[in-house]
Scaffold this motif. Structure first.
Motif, PDB file in Angstrom:
ATOM      1  N   GLY A  81     -12.407   7.420   6.802  1.00  0.00           N
ATOM      2  CA  GLY A  81     -12.661   7.542   8.755  1.00  0.00           C
ATOM      3  C   GLY A  81     -13.994   7.028   8.852  1.00  0.00           C
ATOM      4  O   GLY A  81     -14.369   6.390  10.020  1.00  0.00           O
ATOM      5  N   ALA A  82     -14.507   7.509   7.724  1.00  0.00           N
ATOM      6  CA  ALA A  82     -16.055   7.724   7.973  1.00  0.00           C
ATOM      7  C   ALA A  82     -16.649   5.790   7.950  1.00  0.00           C
ATOM      8  O   ALA A  82     -17.547   5.497   7.856  1.00  0.00           O
ATOM      9  N   ILE A  83     -15.992   5.094   6.933  1.00  0.00           N
ATOM     10  CA  ILE A  83     -16.196   4.052   5.889  1.00  0.00           C
ATOM     11  C   ILE A  83     -15.830   3.119   5.697  1.00  0.00           C
ATOM     12  O   ILE A  83     -14.459   4.201   5.443  1.00  0.00           O
ATOM     13  N   THR A  84     -15.553   1.883   6.361  1.00  0.00           N
ATOM     14  CA  THR A  84     -14.516   1.254   6.053  1.00  0.00           C
ATOM     15  C   THR A  84     -14.605   0.041   4.221  1.00  0.00           C
ATOM     16  O   THR A  84     -16.034  -0.225   4.933  1.00  0.00           O
ATOM     17  N   PRO A  85     -13.837   0.323   3.451  1.00  0.00           N
ATOM     18  CA  PRO A  85     -14.513  -0.653   2.170  1.00  0.00           C
ATOM     19  C   PRO A  85     -14.185  -1.900   3.442  1.00  0.00           C
ATOM     20  O   PRO A  85     -13.169  -1.967   3.743  1.00  0.00           O
ATOM     21  N   PRO A  86     -15.367  -2.387   2.435  1.00  0.00           N
ATOM     22  CA  PRO A  86     -15.147  -3.819   2.577  1.00  0.00           C
ATOM     23  C   PRO A  86     -13.966  -5.056   2.244  1.00  0.00           C
ATOM     24  O   PRO A  86     -13.118  -4.111   1.013  1.00  0.00           O
ATOM     25  N   PHE A  87     -12.954  -5.973   2.756  1.00  0.00           N
ATOM     26  CA  PHE A  87     -12.803  -6.207   1.618  1.00  0.00           C
ATOM     27  C   PHE A  87     -13.280  -7.729   0.965  1.00  0.00           C
ATOM     28  O   PHE A  87     -13.431  -8.283   1.768  1.00  0.00           O
ATOM     29  N   ILE A  88     -12.999  -7.509  -0.226  1.00  0.00           N
ATOM     30  CA  ILE A  88     -12.880  -9.361  -0.948  1.00  0.00           C
ATOM     31  C   ILE A  88     -12.240  -9.236  -2.073  1.00  0.00           C
ATOM     32  O   ILE A  88     -11.285  -8.929  -2.538  1.00  0.00           O
ATOM     33  N   ASP A  89     -12.146 -10.352  -1.889  1.00  0.00           N
ATOM     34  CA  ASP A  89     -11.037 -11.410  -2.622  1.00  0.00           C
ATOM     35  C   ASP A  89     -12.295 -12.011  -3.845  1.00  0.00           C
ATOM     36  O   ASP A  89     -12.848 -13.068  -3.785  1.00  0.00           O
ATOM     37  N   PRO A  90     -11.542 -11.342  -5.292  1.00  0.00           N
ATOM     38  CA  PRO A  90     -12.607 -11.514  -5.678  1.00  0.00           C
ATOM     39  C   PRO A  90     -12.252 -13.422  -7.003  1.00  0.00           C
ATOM     40  O   PRO A  90     -12.798 -13.464  -7.745  1.00  0.00           O
TER      41      PRO A  90
ATOM     42  N   PHE B 161       7.113   0.405   3.333  1.00  0.00           N
ATOM     43  CA  PHE B 161       5.674   0.400   3.097  1.00  0.00           C
ATOM     44  C   PHE B 161       5.044  -0.442   2.949  1.00  0.00           C
ATOM     45  O   PHE B 161       5.519  -2.182   2.630  1.00  0.00           O
ATOM     46  N   SER B 162       4.166  -0.190   2.903  1.00  0.00           N
ATOM     47  CA  SER B 162       2.912  -1.404   2.978  1.00  0.00           C
ATOM     48  C   SER B 162       1.322  -0.815   2.078  1.00  0.00           C
ATOM     49  O   SER B 162       1.087   0.354   2.308  1.00  0.00           O
ATOM     50  N   SER B 163       0.865  -2.075   1.814  1.00  0.00           N
ATOM     51  CA  SER B 163      -0.558  -1.260   1.257  1.00  0.00           C
ATOM     52  C   SER B 163      -2.061  -1.040   2.470  1.00  0.00           C
ATOM     53  O   SER B 163      -1.464  -1.992   3.357  1.00  0.00           O
ATOM     54  N   ILE B 164      -2.746  -0.176   2.762  1.00  0.00           N
ATOM     55  CA  ILE B 164      -3.895  -0.086   3.155  1.00  0.00           C
ATOM     56  C   ILE B 164      -4.393  -1.513   3.046  1.00  0.00           C
ATOM     57  O   ILE B 164      -4.337  -2.215   2.240  1.00  0.00           O
ATOM     58  N   PRO B 165      -4.115  -2.359   4.053  1.00  0.00           N
ATOM     59  CA  PRO B 165      -5.369  -3.967   3.866  1.00  0.00           C
ATOM     60  C   PRO B 165      -6.455  -3.898   3.069  1.00  0.00           C
ATOM     61  O   PRO B 165      -6.722  -4.862   2.275  1.00  0.00           O
ATOM     62  N   GLU B 166      -7.198  -2.952   3.466  1.00  0.00           N
ATOM     63  CA  GLU B 166      -8.458  -3.320   2.773  1.00  0.00           C
ATOM     64  C   GLU B 166      -8.741  -2.846   1.089  1.00  0.00           C
ATOM     65  O   GLU B 166      -9.578  -3.455   0.645  1.00  0.00           O
ATOM     66  N   TYR B 167      -7.585  -1.826   1.275  1.00  0.00           N
ATOM     67  CA  TYR B 167      -6.859  -1.660  -0.020  1.00  0.00           C
ATOM     68  C   TYR B 167      -6.019  -2.445  -1.362  1.00  0.00           C
ATOM     69  O   TYR B 167      -5.393  -2.311  -2.540  1.00  0.00           O
ATOM     70  N   ALA B 168      -6.073  -3.502  -0.704  1.00  0.00           N
ATOM     71  CA  ALA B 168      -4.402  -4.587  -1.136  1.00  0.00           C
ATOM     72  C   ALA B 168      -4.543  -4.987  -2.262  1.00  0.00           C
ATOM     73  O   ALA B 168      -3.097  -5.254  -3.307  1.00  0.00           O
ATOM     74  N   ASN B 169      -5.341  -5.660  -2.859  1.00  0.00           N
ATOM     75  CA  ASN B 169      -5.694  -5.813  -3.766  1.00  0.00           C
ATOM     76  C   ASN B 169      -6.396  -5.181  -5.165  1.00  0.00           C
ATOM     77  O   ASN B 169      -7.337  -5.613  -5.583  1.00  0.00           O
ATOM     78  N   HIS B 170      -6.468  -3.750  -4.476  1.00  0.00           N
ATOM     79  CA  HIS B 170      -7.105  -2.461  -5.241  1.00  0.00           C
ATOM     80  C   HIS B 170      -6.013  -1.993  -6.693  1.00  0.00           C
ATOM     81  O   HIS B 170      -4.943  -2.430  -5.553  1.00  0.00           O
ATOM     82  N   PRO B 171      -6.377  -1.695  -7.668  1.00  0.00           N
ATOM     83  CA  PRO B 171      -4.489  -1.497  -8.758  1.00  0.00           C
ATOM     84  C   PRO B 171      -4.671  -0.209  -7.771  1.00  0.00           C
ATOM     85  O   PRO B 171      -4.719   0.465  -6.922  1.00  0.00           O
ATOM     86  N   MET B 172      -2.977  -0.352  -7.868  1.00  0.00           N
ATOM     87  CA  MET B 172      -1.968   0.943  -8.115  1.00  0.00           C
ATOM     88  C   MET B 172      -2.433   1.994  -8.374  1.00  0.00           C
ATOM     89  O   MET B 172      -2.186   1.993  -9.689  1.00  0.00           O
ATOM     90  N   THR B 173      -1.990   3.011  -7.627  1.00  0.00           N
ATOM     91  CA  THR B 173      -2.949   4.878  -7.763  1.00  0.00           C
ATOM     92  C   THR B 173      -1.837   5.433  -7.623  1.00  0.00           C
ATOM     93  O   THR B 173      -0.448   5.129  -7.320  1.00  0.00           O
ATOM     94  N   MET B 174      -1.857   6.718  -7.708  1.00  0.00           N
ATOM     95  CA  MET B 174      -1.281   7.697  -7.605  1.00  0.00           C
ATOM     96  C   MET B 174       0.293   7.724  -8.368  1.00  0.00           C
ATOM     97  O   MET B 174       1.448   7.917  -7.835  1.00  0.00           O
ATOM     98  N   VAL B 175      -0.113   6.886  -9.503  1.00  0.00           N
ATOM     99  CA  VAL B 175       2.098   6.293  -9.863  1.00  0.00           C
ATOM    100  C   VAL B 175       1.827   7.382 -10.667  1.00  0.00           C
ATOM    101  O   VAL B 175       1.441   6.862 -11.976  1.00  0.00           O
ATOM    102  N   THR B 176       3.266   7.485 -10.634  1.00  0.00           N
ATOM    103  CA  THR B 176       3.679   8.289 -12.042  1.00  0.00           C
ATOM    104  C   THR B 176       3.798   7.246 -13.123  1.00  0.00           C
ATOM    105  O   THR B 176       4.291   5.986 -12.731  1.00  0.00           O
ATOM    106  N   TRP B 177       4.059   8.263 -14.331  1.00  0.00           N
ATOM    107  CA  TRP B 177       4.244   6.682 -15.571  1.00  0.00           C
ATOM    108  C   TRP B 177       6.147   7.027 -15.269  1.00  0.00           C
ATOM    109  O   TRP B 177       5.914   5.488 -15.868  1.00  0.00           O
TER     110      TRP B 177
END
Lengths: 511, 341
Positions: free
Chosen positions: B50-59, B175-191
């Motif tokens: 809520g305090a900091i919005t991550p930048p969306f960066i496309d590498p 389901f949809s990804s939070i836009p700023e994190y769309a191209n970040h690796p999927m985490t919180m995923v079990t094996w």
């Protein structure tokens, strides 16, 4: 030149001088090699150290480097304990000289060439000399064990002695030292035999990395047993030394010493039998309970003695007066306290880990378990170091406010650091990964603060000792004179005994 | 003023007992204040999303792209055991992203292979219920070996949908990804969740051997196989790890401070210069960012292994042979995956 020779004489021929040199060696190793990991990397200090000293560090060799580093520190700490033992335990002067001389050459050779090999490129001559150094330390251990033999007539105790002894007068405290030395030698052999298979069926590993492997080789198990029992024996060694220093005697001594002997035998057998026994852990539990009981008896005795001495002039001392007496001298209160504290930060954690292994620790990722394990034994090693420092600070004659400040800083700051490290290693019990940052930051700060203050206190202590060496009639001179006097007196007694022996032989022959 | 005077009088050797006491008391107070401030600062809550919005960066690295790893020998493990992989295989150039995973969830829910709701999770000697996306798993062979836990057949948690740290949102079963994190690796995923993703698309998780070969290649330097995907040494801006000080460090806390997949490719983002840290086969993030699940189920144990280290580990864990392990039910803001075929 003569002045330099006097100083060298003090540094390499007196217990306090030898201990001082060894402490400086450990401090230098800690100061340099402590910059190669942790926050020092982020701060760029590691690069300064590596480039400034021209180290050659390859990633694949990191574990091997660390193992050699641990060994150089361990050799030095063993040397310090041996110096203490050869000073306080009755033995012949030539035995003391031989043991101290051998172990000094041994640990210095191991330190210099071990570190040169592991951090400055693989010159195998250095590796060979590292092994020579360790072999000399081992040989000094054999000499020590022989010197400590508790069955010798001259070291037997009178029937009414307040110290633990058998019916035949065998000194049980000496027996405990002897058994500890023997156990260390056997355990060192386990390490050495495995080491000889290095790159020939055995590969370098850190114990914490292997903990979850379902199948371990016999050599890997031997190393795991070796590292556990060696640290335990170093802890036993300093406990016995401190007990001797505090003149531990009476009924508690009479219970504690046989208990300690059984504990050492049981724990050593248990730790080494990990190689071939599935249920070796049960033996370790029993053995270590005995060791912990013996240490507890020491603490009860020492604290009771401090209270009695401190309230000697008061008819009916109240609680606060008793506490005042107990806490009056941090250097004498400290070793016992650190042993009690060890139960919370080391033994308690170890038992909890064993009891809740399947339920908690094996549910965590391996990395968390690794942190718990490394934290556990680093804390034990550091606690032992603080006790050694307290003992040596007392030997160095710290008095008044300096003694108070040094003692209390050592106790309070180390306990803050160790408690924080314990909580850090167990943090997953009460905070999840997502919410851990605040906890982690606070704990890391407290660990760094605690250790930082201790290191500063130690540095100031060593600087004072260095400054003292430049004084013509400094404290070193007094220490050396006292030690020389005691040695001379012991030598006279020895010579007299020898003379009597020779006269008796002559009489016998002339009959 | 009094403070200065006290110090001056001390310097001039005219310190009275009173001024000494004053100094001592003030020094103590100052030290106590400094300590309190230090501790309070350290205890301050981490900045939240809520305090900091991550930048969306496309590498500029395509998460749908694949790399081919050709058959042959390579140095495996810390001690460089020459190991032969007898077949060519392909492996994803990047970790699976949040966007890719949310698409999978939606497709699999529509196909009826995934359900959303409460599911029981078993680990160690405990079992508890978690709200999440789940699906069936046939179970593992159980050898009953010391410390081994039985992974039984049944419904298994893929992703905990109510957990803090998940960078996906759910609305009306979609389901949809939070836009700023769309191209970040999927985490919180079990094996189980990682395995299900790969299997759904007829892919598989790479074995540890496959993963390591793809990460380090076949070359040697200074007598050893490569310790890092890009070479022998690691710099601060080679990968996202504890010392990287990257743009996303300040986002630590609830959503993790991962970097977008392929971030360390030699480009400069908002003044943060990265080094091109691609592996010999063209893979990104094979060291740092998130641990990656691998597919092996070894006999006599139930653990699953992860490789690569994460944003939260020191560089030692980024060495290609280092692994981490956990039960297949484990999920974390530090753990993701990629697939092979």
């Amino acid at each position: 030149m003569q002045e330099l020779s006097k100083r060298l004489d003090y540094l390499f021929r007196s217990t306090r001088g030898l201990t001082l040199v060894a402490l400086v060696v450990v401090s230098i190793i800690t100061a340099i090699f402590g910059t190669l990991s942790g926050p020092m990397v982020e701060w760029g200090v590691r690069d300064l150290t590596v480039n400034g000293l021209g180290m050659k560090l390859l990633e694949a060799e990191r574990e091997g480097r660390i193992i050699m580093l641990y060994h150089t520190i361990a050799m030095t700490i063993l040397a310090i304990e041996v110096y203490f033992m050869t000073e306080v335990l009755p033995m012949k002067r030539y035995e003391q000289v031989m043991i101290n001389g051998t172990i000094t050459v041994g640990y210095l050779t191991a330190v210099i060439f071990g570190l040169l090999f592991s951090y400055w490129g693989h010159n195998f001559t250095f590796h060979g000399l590292f092994l020579v150094g360790q072999s000399l330390v081992f040989f000094a251990g054999i000499l020590l064990m022989v010197a400590l033999s508790p069955w010798k007539k001259e070291y037997r105790l009178e029937k009414d002695s307040p110290y633990a002894h058998t019916k035949g007068g065998v000194d049980m405290e000496r027996m405990a030292f002897f058994v500890m030395a023997l156990a260390a030698l056997i355990s060192a052999s386990f390490g050495a035999v495995t080491g000889s298979f290095w790159s020939n069926g055995h590969e370098t590993f850190l114990g914490e990395d292997l903990i979850r492997a379902a199948h371990k080789t016999l050599l890997q198990k031997a190393i795991i047993g070796h590292l556990h029992i060696m640290l335990t024996l170093v802890a036993v060694g300093i406990t016995l030394i401190v007990g001797h220093w505090m003149k531990f005697k009476g009924i508690l001594h009479k219970i504690a010493m046989p208990t300690m002997v059984l504990g050492i035998i049981g724990t050593t057998f248990g730790a080494l039998s990990v190689v071939w026994l599935e249920w070796a852990h049960n033996i370790i539990y029993v053995g270590s309970t005995f060791i912990m009981m013996a240490a507890l008896f020491y603490v009860i005795y020492a604290w009771d003695m401090l209270i009695k001495e401190g309230t000697a002039g008061i008819k009916k001392p109240n609680f606060f007066q008793k506490m005042g007496a107990l806490l009056k001298d941090p250097l004498k209160f400290g070793p016992g306290w650190q042993m009690v504290f060890m139960n919370f930060t080391v033994s308690g954690v170890g038992i909890f880990l064993a009891v809740k292994l399947e339920e908690i620790f094996r549910v965590w990722p391996h990395r968390e378990e690794r942190i718990t394990l490394t934290g556990h034994w680093h804390i034990l090693a550091a606690l032992i170091a603080t006790i050694i420092l307290m003992y040596f600070a007392d030997l160095s004659g710290l008095k008044g406010k300096v003694r108070q400040w040094f003692g209390w800083l050592l106790i309070i700051m180390s306990d803050i650091a160790f408690a924080s490290a314990t909580i850090f290693s167990m943090k997953r019990l009460f905070v999840d990964e997502i919410n851990q940052q605040g906890t982690v930051n606070t704990l890391m700060l407290l660990i760094d603060l605690g250790l930082g203050v201790i290191l500063i206190a130690l540095a100031m202590f060593l600087i004072w000792r260095l400054y003292d060496l430049f004084q013509a009639k400094g404290y070193w001179h007094k220490e050396f004179s006292t030690e020389k006097k005691l040695s001379a007196e012991a030598e006279i007694i020895e010579q007299k005994r020898k003379l009597e022996e020779l006269n008796a032989i002559l009489k016998e022959v002339s009959k | 003023m009094k403070w200065t005077l006290s110090l001056m009088s001390l310097r001039e050797g005219r310190s009275s007992r009173r001024s000494n006491l004053l100094i001592r008391s003030r020094l103590l107070r100052a030290a106590a204040l400094a300590m309190t401030l230090l501790i309070l600062t350290a205890c301050a809550p981490a900045p939240s999303i809520g305090a900091i919005t991550p930048p969306f960066i496309d590498p500029g690295v395509d998460p749908e792209s694949w790399a081919v790893v050709s058959a042959g020998e390579f140095p495996y493990g810390q001690h460089d055991h020459m190991t032969n992989v007898e077949y060519d295989y392909e492996i994803m150039v990047t970790d699976v992203t949040n966007e890719q995973y949310s698409r999978f969830l939606n497709e699999a829910i529509a196909a009826g292979t995934i359900s959303v709701g409460e599911v029981e999770v078993e680990a160690g000697e405990q079992a508890w219920a978690v709200e999440g996306a789940y699906g069936s798993y046939p179970g593992d062979p159980f050898d009953g070996y010391k410390h081994e836990e039985e992974i039984k057949a049944g419904d298994k948690l893929y992703v905990p949908t109510q957990a803090e740290g998940l960078r996906l949102t759910e609305a009306g079963g979609v389901f949809s990804s939070i836009p700023e994190y769309a191209n970040h690796p999927m985490t919180m995923v079990t094996w189980f969740g990682a395995n299900a993703y790969c299997e759904y698309y007829d892919l598989r998780l790479p074995s540890e051997i496959e993963w390591e070969k793809a990460a380090r290649g076949t070359e040697f330097a200074s007598g050893y196989g490569m310790p890092f995907p890009w070479g022998e040494h690691i710099e601060r801006n080679n990968a996202n790890y504890y010392s990287s000080s990257d743009l996303f460090e300040k986002m630590y806390g609830k959503l993790g401070n991962t970097t977008p997949v392929g971030f360390f490719n030699g480009k400069t983002y908002e003044g943060y210069e990265t080094l091109n840290s691609v592996s010999p086969y063209g893979l990104y993030d094979m060291a740092g960012n998130v641990w990656q699940w691998t597919g092996d189920d070894y006999p006599d144990q139930h653990y699953r292994y992860m490789r690569g280290g994460s944003f939260y580990t020191y560089e030692v864990d980024l060495r290609v042979w280092k692994n981490n392990s956990a039960g297949p039910q484990y999920y974390s803001p530090q753990v993701g995956f990629r697939c092979a075929r």
